[in-house]
Design a protein around this motif. Structure first.
Motif, PDB file in Angstrom:
ATOM      1  N   ASP A 104       0.827  -1.207   0.000  1.00 42.15           N
ATOM      2  CA  ASP A 104       0.000   0.000   0.000  1.00 42.15           C
ATOM      3  C   ASP A 104       0.862   1.258   0.000  1.00 42.15           C
ATOM      4  N   THR A 105       1.959   1.217   0.738  1.00 44.27           N
ATOM      5  CA  THR A 105       2.874   2.363   0.770  1.00 44.27           C
ATOM      6  C   THR A 105       3.401   2.680  -0.618  1.00 44.27           C
ATOM      7  N   ILE A 106       3.765   1.650  -1.364  1.00 39.26           N
ATOM      8  CA  ILE A 106       4.271   1.845  -2.721  1.00 39.26           C
ATOM      9  C   ILE A 106       3.185   2.410  -3.624  1.00 39.26           C
ATOM     10  N   THR A 107       1.990   1.856  -3.527  1.00 37.52           N
ATOM     11  CA  THR A 107       0.882   2.262  -4.399  1.00 37.52           C
ATOM     12  C   THR A 107       0.469   3.704  -4.171  1.00 37.52           C
ATOM     13  N   TYR A 108       0.427   4.120  -2.905  1.00 36.36           N
ATOM     14  CA  TYR A 108      -0.111   5.441  -2.589  1.00 36.36           C
ATOM     15  C   TYR A 108       0.961   6.523  -2.431  1.00 36.36           C
ATOM     16  N   SER A 109       2.199   6.221  -2.770  1.00 29.65           N
ATOM     17  CA  SER A 109       3.276   7.202  -2.583  1.00 29.65           C
ATOM     18  C   SER A 109       3.871   7.689  -3.901  1.00 29.65           C
ATOM     19  N   GLN A 110       3.115   7.568  -4.997  1.00 30.03           N
ATOM     20  CA  GLN A 110       3.662   7.935  -6.301  1.00 30.03           C
ATOM     21  C   GLN A 110       4.170   9.382  -6.331  1.00 30.03           C
ATOM     22  N   ASP A 111       3.445  10.301  -5.672  1.00 28.82           N
ATOM     23  CA  ASP A 111       3.873  11.700  -5.669  1.00 28.82           C
ATOM     24  C   ASP A 111       5.233  11.871  -4.995  1.00 28.82           C
ATOM     25  N   SER A 112       5.521  11.013  -4.027  1.00 27.63           N
ATOM     26  CA  SER A 112       6.806  11.112  -3.316  1.00 27.63           C
ATOM     27  C   SER A 112       7.981  10.744  -4.211  1.00 27.63           C
ATOM     28  N   TRP A 113       7.702   9.911  -5.248  1.00 32.66           N
ATOM     29  CA  TRP A 113       8.796   9.464  -6.114  1.00 32.66           C
ATOM     30  C   TRP A 113       9.075  10.461  -7.241  1.00 32.66           C
ATOM     31  N   ALA A 114       8.224  11.476  -7.416  1.00 27.10           N
ATOM     32  CA  ALA A 114       8.354  12.393  -8.552  1.00 27.10           C
ATOM     33  C   ALA A 114       9.763  12.986  -8.714  1.00 27.10           C
ATOM     34  N   PRO A 115      10.423  13.440  -7.641  1.00 27.21           N
ATOM     35  CA  PRO A 115      11.768  14.003  -7.830  1.00 27.21           C
ATOM     36  C   PRO A 115      12.786  13.019  -8.402  1.00 27.21           C
ATOM     37  N   TYR A 116      12.484  11.725  -8.304  1.00 29.22           N
ATOM     38  CA  TYR A 116      13.415  10.703  -8.780  1.00 29.22           C
ATOM     39  C   TYR A 116      13.077  10.241 -10.201  1.00 29.22           C
ATOM     40  N   ASN A 117      11.995  10.775 -10.784  1.00 33.61           N
ATOM     41  CA  ASN A 117      11.585  10.435 -12.141  1.00 33.61           C
ATOM     42  C   ASN A 117      11.447   8.916 -12.324  1.00 33.61           C
ATOM     43  N   VAL A 118      10.628   8.327 -11.459  1.00 32.95           N
ATOM     44  CA  VAL A 118      10.365   6.892 -11.533  1.00 32.95           C
ATOM     45  C   VAL A 118       8.861   6.647 -11.501  1.00 32.95           C
ATOM     46  N   LYS A 119       8.449   5.526 -12.037  1.00 30.87           N
ATOM     47  CA  LYS A 119       7.070   5.071 -11.936  1.00 30.87           C
ATOM     48  C   LYS A 119       7.090   3.681 -11.323  1.00 30.87           C
ATOM     49  N   CYS A 120       6.366   3.524 -10.226  1.00 31.15           N
ATOM     50  CA  CYS A 120       6.399   2.262  -9.485  1.00 31.15           C
ATOM     51  C   CYS A 120       5.061   1.538  -9.569  1.00 31.15           C
ATOM     52  N   LYS A 121       5.137   0.224  -9.568  1.00 31.45           N
ATOM     53  CA  LYS A 121       3.926  -0.594  -9.490  1.00 31.45           C
ATOM     54  C   LYS A 121       4.242  -1.829  -8.662  1.00 31.45           C
ATOM     55  N   VAL A 122       3.196  -2.463  -8.161  1.00 30.48           N
ATOM     56  CA  VAL A 122       3.351  -3.659  -7.339  1.00 30.48           C
ATOM     57  C   VAL A 122       2.738  -4.851  -8.058  1.00 30.48           C
ATOM     58  N   ASP A 123       3.483  -5.927  -8.164  1.00 35.63           N
ATOM     59  CA  ASP A 123       2.971  -7.199  -8.671  1.00 35.63           C
ATOM     60  C   ASP A 123       2.958  -8.188  -7.508  1.00 35.63           C
ATOM     61  N   TYR A 124       1.794  -8.747  -7.236  1.00 40.11           N
ATOM     62  CA  TYR A 124       1.683  -9.741  -6.164  1.00 40.11           C
ATOM     63  C   TYR A 124       1.723 -11.148  -6.760  1.00 40.11           C
ATOM     64  N   VAL A 125       2.417 -12.038  -6.065  1.00 40.75           N
ATOM     65  CA  VAL A 125       2.536 -13.420  -6.517  1.00 40.75           C
ATOM     66  C   VAL A 125       2.303 -14.328  -5.319  1.00 40.75           C
ATOM     67  N   GLU A 126       1.736 -15.476  -5.553  1.00 35.59           N
ATOM     68  CA  GLU A 126       1.458 -16.430  -4.465  1.00 35.59           C
ATOM     69  C   GLU A 126       2.709 -16.680  -3.636  1.00 35.59           C
ATOM     70  N   GLY A 127       2.577 -16.518  -2.323  1.00 33.57           N
ATOM     71  CA  GLY A 127       3.731 -16.658  -1.448  1.00 33.57           C
ATOM     72  C   GLY A 127       4.261 -18.075  -1.362  1.00 33.57           C
ATOM     73  N   PHE A 128       5.563 -18.197  -1.075  1.00 28.56           N
ATOM     74  CA  PHE A 128       6.228 -19.483  -0.836  1.00 28.56           C
ATOM     75  C   PHE A 128       6.196 -20.412  -2.057  1.00 28.56           C
ATOM     76  N   ASN A 129       6.023 -19.833  -3.252  1.00 25.39           N
ATOM     77  CA  ASN A 129       5.956 -20.636  -4.471  1.00 25.39           C
ATOM     78  C   ASN A 129       7.091 -20.201  -5.408  1.00 25.39           C
TER      79      ASN A 129
END
Length: 354
Positions: A94-119
């Motif tokens: 959630d921190t990654i998803t809702y913090s896009q404005d914080s990354w603006a000075p670094y000129n990056v675009k972030c996204k989260v991919d979830y994958v089944e754990g322990f696999n």
């Protein structure tokens, strides 16, 4: 990205500067001008600036287009996290998803991919897909040959890889962001021993999965602390609860049935609420010392009501910001850890809750 056609541009009317004019003024080839204006790789930064200055001097580009040409495309960063009931990992996502404005000075675009754990098979497949989707990948790695191979394949394709929360051995990953997990395990053992006092006792561990190097290292630190400093304390083995509240509940009930005098439990992974439920039902919530990981709304409530005695945690905002800074350092060819603050372990009790 703007696209300029050298052949079409050369046919422009005589009253307007064209790519050949820019090449002449900048003393480069038209092919070089084409690469610069279309933001393609393979041109030295000094040459890029010379071409853009020439384009500006000849009024070839409107001011807005010139600014766009000077601004590189945003770096695409993927965070690959296990999906499930681990609330700290969910908070991290959630921190990654809702913090896009914080990354603006670094000129990056972030996204989260979830994958089944322990696999490891699914994690490896998801990592390999990032080669076409991202410039940098941060992941919670599993100690497995398939995952190791997937990380190396990404690196071979020029992608930067950071391990987050838990590390992996024998890869060329750029950095690890997370706790010193062996120290975390030793800390948990020290706290339990001090709470119990100087008497013979039995304690137990519940892990998410030892396929995570972090959990394995916490177990090692926990065991060796008792061996070195508190030899009268017996550790009654390790159970793997897969960060499932239901499984942790079942395992804790089993532990209490097998060892009615159990003095302490260390939950190495997530889903501390399952452990707490079993302790409360057995009427020993304030008798068994309970140490866990990750300050989340549920562990906060358990600290307040006294079911948990301490939580070892780290700041999810700091962890994600460190990842962003490292990726920016790699892109800009600065030292990898330039400006990176070491991850600080925090021990939270009921009396010092933030």
């Amino acid at each position: 990205m703007m696209v300029f056609d050298v052949m079409k541009d050369s046919a422009n009317s005589a009253g307007r500067a064209n790519i050949a004019d820019i090449a002449k003024l900048a003393k480069v080839s038209t092919a070089t001008v084409d690469r610069v204006l279309n933001q393609r790789a393979g041109v030295r930064e000094a040459t890029v600036q010379r071409v853009l200055r020439a384009a500006a001097e000849l009024a070839y580009l409107p001011e807005n287009d010139l600014y766009a040409a000077l601004t590189p495309s945003a770096m695409r960063i993927s965070f690959v996290l296990p999906k499930g009931t681990n609330r700290f990992i969910n908070m991290l996502g959630d921190t990654i998803t809702y913090s896009q404005d914080s990354w603006a000075p670094y000129n990056v675009k972030c996204k989260v991919d979830y994958v089944e754990g322990f696999n490891p098979e699914l994690l490896a497949a998801t990592l390999k897909k990032q080669a076409e989707r991202a410039d940098g990948v941060a992941c919670m790695a599993i100690e497995h040959p398939l995952v190791r191979d997937a990380i190396e394949a990404l690196i071979d394709k020029g992608k930067h890889v950071i391990t987050l929360i838990t590390d992996i051995s024998n890869t060329r990953r750029a950095a690890y962001i997370g706790l010193d997990n062996r120290a975390a395990g030793r800390t948990a053992a020290y706290l339990i021993a001090r709470f119990i006092g100087s008497r013979p006792a039995r304690v137990a561990m519940i892990a998410g999965s030892l396929s995570y190097r972090a959990h394995e290292e916490r177990e090692m630190g926990f065991l060796y602390m008792f061996k070195e400093l508190f030899p009268t304390v017996e550790v009654a083995g390790l159970r793997e609860g897969l960060d499932s509240a239901e499984e942790n509940y079942r395992l804790t009930r089993q532990l209490l049935e097998q060892s009615p005098d159990l003095a302490g439990i260390y939950n190495i992974g997530g889903a501390s609420d399952g452990v707490a439920k079993a302790l409360k039902e057995a009427g020993v919530a304030h008798k068994v010392v309970f140490i866990g990981h990750g300050l989340t709304p549920d562990t906060r409530a358990l600290l307040i009501d006294g079911t948990m005695d301490a939580v070892i945690t780290q700041n999810p905002q700091s962890a994600t910001m460190n990842c962003i800074r490292i990726f920016a350092n790699l892109r800009d060819r600065r030292p990898v850890l330039s400006g990176i603050d070491p991850v600080q372990s925090q021990i939270i009790f009921r009396e010092n809750l933030p």
